[in-house]
Design an enzyme around this catalytic site. Structure first.
Site, PDB file in Angstrom:
ATOM      1  N   SER A   1      -9.243  -4.247   5.054  1.00 32.00           N
ATOM      2  CA  SER A   1      -8.535  -3.162   5.716  1.00 32.00           C
ATOM      3  C   SER A   1      -7.750  -2.377   4.678  1.00 32.00           C
ATOM      4  O   SER A   1      -7.354  -2.926   3.631  1.00 32.00           O
ATOM      5  CB  SER A   1      -7.568  -3.729   6.765  1.00 32.00           C
TER       6      SER A   1
ATOM      7  N   TYR B   1      -0.515  -9.459   8.456  1.00 32.51           N
ATOM      8  CA  TYR B   1      -1.875  -8.912   8.403  1.00 32.51           C
ATOM      9  C   TYR B   1      -2.154  -8.312   7.028  1.00 32.51           C
ATOM     10  O   TYR B   1      -3.217  -8.542   6.436  1.00 32.51           O
ATOM     11  CB  TYR B   1      -2.011  -7.845   9.493  1.00 32.51           C
TER      12      TYR B   1
END
Length: 281
Positions: free
Chosen positions: A155, A168
């Site tokens: 990501s 995350y």
């Protein structure tokens, strides 16, 4: 999309993928990637915790013309991971494309000092431990057979500082180091590794993030699947160890960039020097 299993298709001496294992395959991006692989002729092992949803993915893969088997497992448990890999390989043969897609995100979008410690660590651990365990279970067999490819679903959150969802971000950033280590230790033995962001696909995870509230532009599933298939056939092996992003990168543009020659450190997560006199430069 390219026909992955076509005879003779290879990248830099590493054959194109014929058998893949996808974690987190029960829905979202994992299902998109599994169906894309199956439709291109790759046999797919589907791994996740929900047998019913995995079965639905398997049906979607078969509807696309592919072959699929499923293995129910918690990918943070080493015993279950080993069992799932053995089950997939017994049914389909050796895995030559590992897609580490399993991951979670914090429910609360708060600064790191306000984060719940247990939830924060669960997010980091799920991302990194699952990928680590799958690498340990799959890569030795790849090397014995002459190589293969490992793709982490990464990501932009792993490549940039952000105010919230730090668990995350930390997990995704850590994946860069695993990919880089695989590249350095395994490239000469036929191993290729990639950090691939799917962009922003309208899944349950992304739709639940406040940062995407009101978003109208989304990454198309075809772009995500197409980028993975380009990796699978070996078209993007020049980017081994690096970061690719669906919806921004096209396989054609990446091939063109590779043909021109990539500078040192291209698409790597690095500490940038402050200037030419920086001792780190």
């Amino acid at each position: 999309m390219p026909e992955v299993a076509a005879p003779g298709v290879a990248g830099a001496g590493v054959p194109a993928a014929r058998t893949a294992l996808v974690t987190g395959a029960s829905g979202g991006v994992g299902r998109i990637l599994s169906v894309a692989l199956g439709g291109a002729g790759v046999a797919v092992g589907l791994v996740g915790r929900d047998a019913r949803r995995l079965a639905a993915t398997a049906e979607a893969v078969r509807a696309a013309g592919g072959r699929a088997v499923l293995a129910v497992a918690d990918v943070t448990d080493p015993v279950q991971v080993a069992g799932a890999v053995a089950e997939v390989e017994a049914a389909l043969g050796g895995v030559d494309l590992l897609v580490n897609n399993a991951g979670v995100i914090e429910r609360s979008e708060v600064p790191v000092w306000e984060a719940d410690p247990e939830e924060w660590w669960h997010v980091v651990s799920t991302t990194l431990r699952s990928s680590f365990l799958l690498v340990q279970a799959v890569v030795p067999g790849m090397l014995e057979r002459g190589g293969g490819r490992v793709v982490d679903l990464s990501s932009g959150a792993g490549a940039q500082d952000r105010e919230v969802n730090t668990g995350y971000c930390v997990g995704k950033a850590g994946l860069f180091r695993i990919a880089g280590a695989l590249h350095l230790a395994g490239y000469d033995r036929g191993l290729r590794s990639f950090e691939m962001s799917p962009g922003v696909v309208p899944t349950a995870m992304s739709l639940g993030m406040s940062g995407h509230a009101g978003r109208t532009g989304w990454t198309a599933p075809e772009e995500v699947g197409g980028l993975l298939l380009a990796i699978a056939v070996g078209e993007l092996d020049a980017f081994s160890g690096g970061f690719l992003r669906a919806g921004v990168d096209s396989p054609a543009a990446l091939r063109e960039a590779a043909a021109r020659g990539l500078p040192d450190g291209a698409r790597r997560l690095l500490v940038r020097p402050y200037g030419p006199r920086d001792p780190l430069a």
